[in-house]
Write a protein that holds these residues in place. Structure first.
Motif, PDB file in Angstrom:
ATOM      1  N   VAL A   1      -1.894  15.135 -20.465  1.00 25.81           N
ATOM      2  CA  VAL A   1      -1.471  14.350 -19.309  1.00 25.81           C
ATOM      3  C   VAL A   1      -2.178  14.821 -18.043  1.00 25.81           C
ATOM      4  O   VAL A   1      -2.612  15.969 -17.941  1.00 25.81           O
ATOM      5  N   PHE A   2      -2.234  13.927 -17.099  1.00 30.20           N
ATOM      6  CA  PHE A   2      -2.854  14.192 -15.816  1.00 30.20           C
ATOM      7  C   PHE A   2      -2.019  15.166 -14.991  1.00 30.20           C
ATOM      8  O   PHE A   2      -0.780  15.078 -14.978  1.00 30.20           O
ATOM      9  N   VAL A   3      -2.704  16.079 -14.286  1.00 29.59           N
ATOM     10  CA  VAL A   3      -2.020  17.018 -13.402  1.00 29.59           C
ATOM     11  C   VAL A   3      -2.428  16.768 -11.947  1.00 29.59           C
ATOM     12  O   VAL A   3      -1.580  16.596 -11.076  1.00 29.59           O
ATOM     13  N   ALA A   4      -3.738  16.773 -11.701  1.00 31.84           N
ATOM     14  CA  ALA A   4      -4.217  16.619 -10.323  1.00 31.84           C
ATOM     15  C   ALA A   4      -5.681  16.223 -10.338  1.00 31.84           C
ATOM     16  O   ALA A   4      -6.387  16.481 -11.310  1.00 31.84           O
ATOM     17  N   SER A   5      -6.125  15.605  -9.224  1.00 30.87           N
ATOM     18  CA  SER A   5      -7.536  15.251  -9.118  1.00 30.87           C
ATOM     19  C   SER A   5      -7.992  15.403  -7.676  1.00 30.87           C
ATOM     20  O   SER A   5      -7.181  15.385  -6.742  1.00 30.87           O
ATOM     21  N   ILE A   6      -9.318  15.534  -7.519  1.00 27.54           N
ATOM     22  CA  ILE A   6      -9.921  15.660  -6.197  1.00 27.54           C
ATOM     23  C   ILE A   6     -11.231  14.899  -6.230  1.00 27.54           C
ATOM     24  O   ILE A   6     -11.974  14.938  -7.212  1.00 27.54           O
ATOM     25  N   ILE A   7     -11.520  14.194  -5.127  1.00 27.16           N
ATOM     26  CA  ILE A   7     -12.692  13.318  -5.145  1.00 27.16           C
ATOM     27  C   ILE A   7     -13.971  14.117  -4.939  1.00 27.16           C
ATOM     28  O   ILE A   7     -13.944  15.318  -4.717  1.00 27.16           O
ATOM     29  N   ARG A   8     -15.087  13.384  -4.987  1.00 21.98           N
ATOM     30  CA  ARG A   8     -16.392  14.002  -4.818  1.00 21.98           C
ATOM     31  C   ARG A   8     -16.577  14.543  -3.409  1.00 21.98           C
ATOM     32  O   ARG A   8     -15.764  14.291  -2.526  1.00 21.98           O
ATOM     33  N   SER A   9     -17.635  15.274  -3.236  1.00 20.88           N
ATOM     34  CA  SER A   9     -17.997  15.801  -1.925  1.00 20.88           C
ATOM     35  C   SER A   9     -18.051  14.689  -0.905  1.00 20.88           C
ATOM     36  O   SER A   9     -18.395  13.552  -1.219  1.00 20.88           O
ATOM     37  N   GLY A  10     -17.699  15.020   0.333  1.00 19.70           N
ATOM     38  CA  GLY A  10     -17.653  14.017   1.391  1.00 19.70           C
ATOM     39  C   GLY A  10     -16.229  13.739   1.791  1.00 19.70           C
ATOM     40  O   GLY A  10     -15.954  13.088   2.776  1.00 19.70           O
ATOM     41  N   GLY A  11     -15.322  14.240   1.007  1.00 19.92           N
ATOM     42  CA  GLY A  11     -13.893  14.094   1.294  1.00 19.92           C
ATOM     43  C   GLY A  11     -13.150  14.992   0.343  1.00 19.92           C
ATOM     44  O   GLY A  11     -13.722  15.462  -0.642  1.00 19.92           O
ATOM     45  N   HIS A  12     -11.922  15.270   0.626  1.00 23.44           N
ATOM     46  CA  HIS A  12     -11.164  16.108  -0.287  1.00 23.44           C
ATOM     47  C   HIS A  12      -9.822  15.474  -0.587  1.00 23.44           C
ATOM     48  O   HIS A  12      -8.808  16.150  -0.680  1.00 23.44           O
ATOM     49  N   SER A  13      -9.846  14.153  -0.749  1.00 21.38           N
ATOM     50  CA  SER A  13      -8.630  13.449  -1.090  1.00 21.38           C
ATOM     51  C   SER A  13      -8.131  13.911  -2.445  1.00 21.38           C
ATOM     52  O   SER A  13      -8.906  14.049  -3.398  1.00 21.38           O
ATOM     53  N   THR A  14      -6.836  14.169  -2.529  1.00 25.15           N
ATOM     54  CA  THR A  14      -6.246  14.689  -3.753  1.00 25.15           C
ATOM     55  C   THR A  14      -5.089  13.807  -4.214  1.00 25.15           C
ATOM     56  O   THR A  14      -4.449  13.126  -3.416  1.00 25.15           O
TER      57      THR A  14
ATOM     58  N   ARG B   1     -15.949  13.439 -13.690  1.00 28.65           N
ATOM     59  CA  ARG B   1     -16.394  12.057 -13.861  1.00 28.65           C
ATOM     60  C   ARG B   1     -17.302  11.693 -12.691  1.00 28.65           C
ATOM     61  O   ARG B   1     -17.128  12.214 -11.588  1.00 28.65           O
ATOM     62  N   PRO B   2     -18.253  10.793 -12.924  1.00 28.59           N
ATOM     63  CA  PRO B   2     -19.217  10.454 -11.868  1.00 28.59           C
ATOM     64  C   PRO B   2     -18.564   9.789 -10.664  1.00 28.59           C
ATOM     65  O   PRO B   2     -19.002   9.976  -9.532  1.00 28.59           O
ATOM     66  N   SER B   3     -17.522   8.965 -10.893  1.00 32.12           N
ATOM     67  CA  SER B   3     -16.817   8.325  -9.786  1.00 32.12           C
ATOM     68  C   SER B   3     -15.418   7.963 -10.250  1.00 32.12           C
ATOM     69  O   SER B   3     -15.106   8.029 -11.448  1.00 32.12           O
ATOM     70  N   PHE B   4     -14.577   7.558  -9.312  1.00 31.64           N
ATOM     71  CA  PHE B   4     -13.197   7.232  -9.672  1.00 31.64           C
ATOM     72  C   PHE B   4     -13.128   5.969 -10.523  1.00 31.64           C
ATOM     73  O   PHE B   4     -12.094   5.671 -11.108  1.00 31.64           O
TER      74      PHE B   4
END
Length: 120
Positions: A46-59, A100-103
């Protein structure tokens, strides 16, 4: 491609803390979205947490860990972290990091996992 290796798992008492690390090699680390997943015995991953690519740190966090876990990344060190506080026995699982390369993409690359055991 990117290769991922988790570390930092172990045995901890309920209420304690652990910090997991996910070291990456291969492709440009900062260009990947990253996530943590976990799999408890006899259950699905199951999913726990994610963070986007460089340029932002949306979680984003699963409700079960919100307020207790913090995901972060250090692109200079090609490393992602999961700080886990106020651990509970139900947090016991094998924890995996993924990239992953993108969301818009599925998680394409996975580490081998690290065991976290929380005793009551």
């Amino acid at each position: 491609q990117v290769q991922l290796v988790e570390s930092g798992g172990g045995l901890v008492q309920a209420g304690g803390s652990l910090r997991l690390s996910c070291a990456a090699s291969g492709d440009t680390f900062s260009s990947y979205g990253l996530g943590w997943f976990r799999q408890a015995p006899g259950k699905e991953r199951v999913f726990v947490a994610s963070i986007i690519r460089s340029g932002g740190h949306s979680t984003i966090y699963a409700d079960s860990v919100k307020g207790r876990f913090t995901i972060s990344r250090d692109n200079a060190k090609n490393t992602m972290y999961l700080q886990m506080n106020s651990l509970k026995p139900e947090d016991t699982a094998v924890y995996f990091c993924a990239a992953r390369p993108s969301f818009l993409d599925d998680y394409r690359y996975w580490g081998q996992g690290t065991q976290v055991t929380v005793s009551s």
